[in-house]
Design a protein around this motif. Structure first.
Motif, mmCIF file in Angstrom:
data_model
loop_
_atom_site.group_PDB
_atom_site.id
_atom_site.type_symbol
_atom_site.label_atom_id
_atom_site.label_comp_id
_atom_site.label_asym_id
_atom_site.label_seq_id
_atom_site.Cartn_x
_atom_site.Cartn_y
_atom_site.Cartn_z
ATOM 1 N N ASP A 255 -84.665 -24.114 82.073
ATOM 2 C CA ASP A 255 -84.505 -24.542 83.464
ATOM 3 C C ASP A 255 -83.287 -23.878 84.099
ATOM 4 N N TRP B 20 -75.710 -31.282 81.744
ATOM 5 C CA TRP B 20 -76.805 -31.031 80.785
ATOM 6 C C TRP B 20 -77.730 -32.247 80.721
ATOM 7 N N ARG B 21 -77.145 -33.443 80.702
ATOM 8 C CA ARG B 21 -77.944 -34.672 80.634
ATOM 9 C C ARG B 21 -78.817 -34.814 81.889
ATOM 10 N N GLN C 45 -80.315 -26.564 72.596
ATOM 11 C CA GLN C 45 -80.093 -26.907 74.006
ATOM 12 C C GLN C 45 -81.316 -27.585 74.608
ATOM 13 N N GLU D 271 -83.505 -27.708 78.665
ATOM 14 C CA GLU D 271 -82.556 -27.494 79.747
ATOM 15 C C GLU D 271 -82.238 -26.009 79.959
ATOM 16 N N ILE E 59 -79.932 -32.406 83.854
ATOM 17 C CA ILE E 59 -81.020 -31.422 83.777
ATOM 18 C C ILE E 59 -82.095 -31.902 82.807
ATOM 19 N N ARG E 60 -81.674 -32.415 81.651
ATOM 20 C CA ARG E 60 -82.623 -32.892 80.646
ATOM 21 C C ARG E 60 -83.504 -34.007 81.216
ATOM 22 N N THR F 231 -83.503 -29.104 86.911
ATOM 23 C CA THR F 231 -82.434 -28.420 87.641
ATOM 24 C C THR F 231 -82.479 -28.684 89.139
#
Length: 194
Positions: free
Chosen positions: A109, A21-22, A103, A106, A24-25, A29
């Motif tokens: 994405d 998740w980090r 969320q 992210e 992607i943030r 992606t």
């Protein structure tokens, strides 16, 4: 000698999910590969492959975690609200928007990446159908002998996605997104009530 404590399989899985998740943030992606995730998590590639199998498996797990969080929030909100159309429609709308907002950017994405693979798109549609069925059951007591057709339910999901992403992108407020979605839910029920 300072030995690192080995994580349990579940703890390692959670660490990898949080790092995904980090990633992607921070990078989107496109940057999410199993090799890149292994590097960022400080583990070897085989560890990541053992948990997810492939990038597709990782994206599926990310979406599953998002869906489970959304479902848990909605179940709790529904259990705590008055069983009437207005509060239930607000609870559905609030939970949908809050979960996407929590969320952050992210999840749009991840959903876009899901659409890029037939296997992942099928998985997303499966979760959407579960959400549609749940909403249909929750709204059934307020529709009389009528029914909410599939097209109307898919339209609700489309609007829910659109306003939640607009709120996440700060094009509208989360409060406006929630209000609009709740209003649409109520109007769909009224439209098909018999």
């Amino acid at each position: 000698m300072n030995k690192k404590k080995r994580l349990t399989r579940e703890a390692r899985f959670q660490q990898l999910m949080e790092e995904a998740w980090r990633l992607i943030r921070e990078e989107g992606t496109e940057a999410l590969t199993l090799g890149r995730l292994a590097e960022r998590a400080g583990v070897t590639k085989p560890v990541v492959y053992d948990h997810f199998g492939s990038r597709t498996g990782l994206l599926a797990e990310l979406y599953k975690a998002f869906d489970e969080r959304q479902t848990a929030l909605m179940d709790k909100a529904i259990a705590e609200c008055e069983q009437a159309l207005e509060p239930i429609s607000r609870a559905i709308a609030d939970c949908y928007i809050d979960c996407v907002d929590t969320q952050g950017r992210e999840i749009p994405d991840v959903i876009a990446a899901l659409a890029g693979s037939p296997e992942l798109e099928q998985l997303r549609r499966q979760y959407v159908r579960i959400f549609i069925d749940k909403c249909r059951r929750l709204l059934a007591p307020f529709i009389g002998s009528g029914t909410l057709p599939d097209a109307a339910m898919w339209a609700l999901v489309g609007v829910a996605d659109a306003v939640s992403y607009a709120a996440t992108g700060e094009e509208i407020t989360a409060a406006d997104a929630k209000a609009e979605l709740a209003t649409l839910i109520r109007s769909q029920v009224e439209r098909f009530r018999k």
